[in-house]
Design an enzyme around this catalytic site. Structure first.
Site, short mmCIF file in Angstrom:
data_model
loop_
_atom_site.label_atom_id
_atom_site.label_comp_id
_atom_site.label_asym_id
_atom_site.label_seq_id
_atom_site.Cartn_x
_atom_site.Cartn_y
_atom_site.Cartn_z
CB SER A 256 -0.97 0.05 1.18
OG SER A 256 -1.81 -1.08 1.19
CB SER A 294 -0.72 -2.23 -3.48
OG SER A 294 -0.14 -1.04 -2.97
CG ASP A 296 -1.59 1.73 -4.27
OD1 ASP A 296 -0.72 1.76 -3.37
OD2 ASP A 296 -1.65 0.84 -5.13
#
Length: 378
Positions: A256, A294, A296
């Site tokens: 992340s 991830s 984001d």
């Protein structure tokens, strides 16, 4: 590269290394790496946007605990009573960004923004709620939209033990300053990993010329993601043969990235959403790939006082200032550049870290890489 050019590069590298080692922090521009074309703010920090303060609580206990809290405070007043216009853009939604739906529904933020690790989001929310309820003027409120972002620092941190407490959040808010540019392995970046190197907290800013409005755009990141590292267009990951999927250690590119974009430009929720989207282009320029696992996220907000949203209203229409669409492109470019540089700063200011279960992550070997950045003078 010819032998002469290589020797010259080594000499320059040695000079730069001596110059930077005597200073702190070691940021991109200290190494002569100037990302983008727009000028930075005075501190090259999110705190260049007037009124913003940043605080950290760093938690290190032996080798096993490497975590913490970073707080971004949009202005120095009562944020619940004087909310700021905001928007959240989801680059990839594998994360636990508390408060995001209300931000996008109502178009504003009513608490400081806290960054921490994945399993400490509840503790951070409790800290924000306690802070908000205790502020003078908030005695009668019964709902608080606490905004908490996270990345997973479980490789270097005993994350399951959940060492972050409510008091750690309150301490970070109390210690927040308007000139704080601490970066690297501090606060919420203490245990993060980025591109297989030690990641962390990074920040940068851009100041538009008066002819483009004179506005400031500041960015802060919590970097903890993978891809093929690129610095100012140089394929560093390829050069080092260290990039996602290049070996067993780097096969997991998840983790992340939290990106906070602030500006003093008068923008409403719609244009803040457009600004937030551009920050993901900055992440892409560093080689990030927004992998499956991830999270984001970009949180963008405006500190323009004229557009603060008062908690107590008389239900009368309120005029707001909003830049026309045609005037937003310079802000977009500034957000892209500042995001790119903030991520690179998070890497360059980080340090080697030994963590949980003996796991080790090294800092980016910048001295080894400096010859790649030597460009011929025309």
């Amino acid at each position: 590269m010819t032998l002469v050019k290589f020797a010259t590069a080594l000499v320059i590298t040695s000079i730069l290394a001596h110059h930077v080692d005597a200073q702190s922090p070691k940021r991109a521009r200290d190494w002569g790496i100037q990302i983008g074309v727009l000028k930075t703010g005075a501190l090259n920090s999110i705190t260049d946007v007037n009124g913003i303060s940043v605080g950290h609580t760093t938690i290190k206990k032996g080798d096993s605990v490497n975590t913490g809290v970073t707080v971004i405070v949009p202005h120095q007043g009562n944020i619940f009573q004087q909310k700021v216009p905001a928007a959240v853009y989801i680059g990839n939604g594998f994360g636990k960004l508390a408060g995001s739906t209300q931000i996008n529904e109502l178009g504003n933020i009513e608490t400081p923004i806290v960054l921490t690790n994945t399993l400490s989001v509840p503790a951070a929310m409790n800290g924000l709620i306690s802070y908000t309820l205790a502020q003078a003027g908030n005695e009668k409120i019964s709902s608080v939209n606490a905004v908490v972002g996270e990345t997973n620092d479980g490789f270097l941190n005993d994350i399951r033990s959940r060492h972050v407490t409510e008091q750690d959040v309150l301490s970070a808010i109390q210690n927040a300053t308007t000139n704080n540019i601490m970066e690297g392995a501090v606060g919420a970046g203490t245990g993060t990993v980025c591109f297989g190197f030690k990641g962390g907290i990074g920040t940068a800013s851009r100041k538009l010329p008066a002819s483009l409005g004179g506005y400031t755009i500041g960015v802060m990141v919590q970097s903890n993601f993978g891809g093929v590292l690129t610095i100012d267009g140089v394929a560093v990951g390829e050069h080092l043969q260290k990039f996602s999927f290049s070996n067993e250690l780097l096969n997991n590119v998840d983790g992340s990235c939290m990106i906070i974009v602030a500006t003093d430009a008068p923008l409403d929720h719609r244009n803040l959403m457009r600004l937030a989207k551009r920050a993901m282009l900055g992440l892409g320029r560093t080689g990030g790939i927004a992998s499956n696992g991830s999270g984001d996220y970009v949180i963008a907000f405006s500190t323009a006082v004229q557009n603060w949203v008062l908690h107590q209203t008389n239900n009368e229409p309120k005029p707001i200032l909003n830049l026309p669409n045609d005037a937003t492109s310079p802000l977009f470019m500034a957000a892209i550049e500042a995001t790119e540089e903030a991520i690179i700063n998070s890497l360059l200011t980080a340090t080697d870290t030994k963590g949980f279960r003996g796991n080790k992550v090294s800092a980016l070997p910048i001295q080894q890489l400096m010859p790649l950045f030597i460009k011929e003078k025309k």
